[in-house]
Design an enzyme around this catalytic site. Structure first.
Site, PDB file in Angstrom:
ATOM      1  N   ARG A 139      -1.808  15.348  -4.752  1.00 45.73           N
ATOM      2  CA  ARG A 139      -1.095  14.643  -3.930  1.00 45.73           C
ATOM      3  C   ARG A 139       0.054  14.019  -4.513  1.00 45.73           C
ATOM      4  O   ARG A 139       1.697  14.513  -4.086  1.00 45.73           O
ATOM      5  CB  ARG A 139      -1.109  13.383  -3.054  1.00 45.73           C
ATOM      6  CG  ARG A 139      -2.552  13.563  -2.752  1.00 45.73           C
ATOM      7  CD  ARG A 139      -2.669  12.532  -2.019  1.00 45.73           C
ATOM      8  NE  ARG A 139      -4.182  12.383  -0.553  1.00 45.73           N
ATOM      9  CZ  ARG A 139      -4.483  11.224   0.174  1.00 45.73           C
ATOM     10  NH1 ARG A 139      -3.833  10.722   0.119  1.00 45.73           N
ATOM     11  NH2 ARG A 139      -5.722  11.724   1.155  1.00 45.73           N
TER      12      ARG A 139
ATOM     13  N   ASP B  71       3.365   1.744  10.919  1.00 43.90           N
ATOM     14  CA  ASP B  71       2.892   2.557   9.657  1.00 43.90           C
ATOM     15  C   ASP B  71       4.276   2.743   8.678  1.00 43.90           C
ATOM     16  O   ASP B  71       5.075   2.825   8.656  1.00 43.90           O
ATOM     17  CB  ASP B  71       2.537   4.026  10.138  1.00 43.90           C
ATOM     18  CG  ASP B  71       1.247   4.324   9.228  1.00 43.90           C
ATOM     19  OD1 ASP B  71       0.157   4.301   9.313  1.00 43.90           O
ATOM     20  OD2 ASP B  71       1.625   4.458   8.301  1.00 43.90           O
TER      21      ASP B  71
END
Length: 295
Positions: A57, A158
């Site tokens: 990632r 979020d």
């Protein structure tokens, strides 16, 4: 790739990905720093076995900056504590696994609860990801409240700003939407045509109920106020340690109405973490001291 470009197990470097060649150098010290930084930044606890995930990632961020060593990337972050790159770092290490009406049993309970509510209904989706959960909540409010749904609001937050951008767009692959009940698909989605073939967009009457806000649950101040009829905090607490979970639960309590509901994920159990909430049913909680919550 030359031999000198392959990470080797010397000087603390990591070669724990089997025989796969890697063009970026991730040392044990680098991985330890990453675990510490994401815990401090977002409360996320990364286990030892997440090294390959971290590599894959964050590799995109290193390549974006033309770097080959994770240590150089981490030094860049350290030199710029207020840089936008911290947002990209956090986004990269945030997991966004979601679906429309995930954990289906929660939504009939929400519908039954809000149908009895007095006044405008407010629901908080505390880990909104790419929007499937808050839109599922908004659809449920339409079904349960009828014309009263126009007054309802869903606050969706979020930490991952990229996920929130996709959520605001409200556009999803048709394959994902087809899994829903046919009546819901017709009522709540618009099918794309032409260049949008294969996509479906949430209808305006659904999206207008939802407000998306970037928010870190570890932030000292939250950009929202209660009271809420329900809070959805599902499948996010599992990434926090028990101390962080307890602190967040304590902060949820004053934001809920006295009879409000807290929805947890299927693998989460708050009963042994905090005395603020008591289990009502399958991963659904209410305030343990309803009278004490009236402030």
């Amino acid at each position: 790739m030359t031999q000198s470009q392959v990470p080797v197990a010397e000087s603390g470097q990591w070669s724990g990905l089997g025989h796969l060649e890697r063009d970026l150098v991730l040392t044990d010290e680098d991985f330890s720093r990453i675990r510490q930084l994401i815990y401090q930044r977002a409360g996320i606890v990364l286990a030892e076995h997440k090294r390959e995930m971290v590599y894959s990632r964050l590799a995109k961020r290193l390549r974006h900056h033309g770097m080959t060593r994770f240590s150089d990337y981490l030094e860049k972050l350290a030199r710029q504590p207020d840089a936008r790159e911290w947002e990209a770092f956090t986004n990269a290490l945030t997991t966004n696994l979601t679906a429309f009406f995930r954990e289906m049993h929660h939504f009939p309970l929400l519908a039954e609860h809000v149908a009895k509510a007095n006044g405008p209904v407010r629901v908080w989706s505390a880990a909104a990801s790419t929007g499937e959960e808050p839109y599922s909540i908004a659809m449920t409010l339409h079904e349960a409240l009828g014309a009263r749904a126009r007054e309802a609001r869903v606050v969706a937050t979020d930490i991952d700003t990229e996920a929130l951008a996709r959520a605001r767009a409200g556009v999803y692959p048709v394959e994902q939407v087809r899994k829903l009940d046919e009546n819901r698909v017709r009522r709540f989605f618009q099918k794309g045509r032409g260049q949008h073939e294969g996509l479906a967009r949430v209808r305006p009457e659904v999206s207008e109920l939802v407000e998306f806000l970037p928010m870190n649950l570890l932030a000292p101040q939250w950009p929202l106020k209660g009271p809420f009829d329900a809070i959805f905090c599902r499948n996010v607490m599992i990434y926090f340690d028990k101390q962080t979970q307890a602190r967040i639960l304590e902060r949820f309590a004053p934001l809920l109405k006295p009879d409000g509901l807290l929805f947890a994920g299927h693998s989460e159990n708050f009963s042994y973490i905090s005395k603020v909430f008591r289990l009502r049913g399958q991963t659904v909680y209410t305030l343990a001291d309803r009278a004490g919550s009236r402030k």
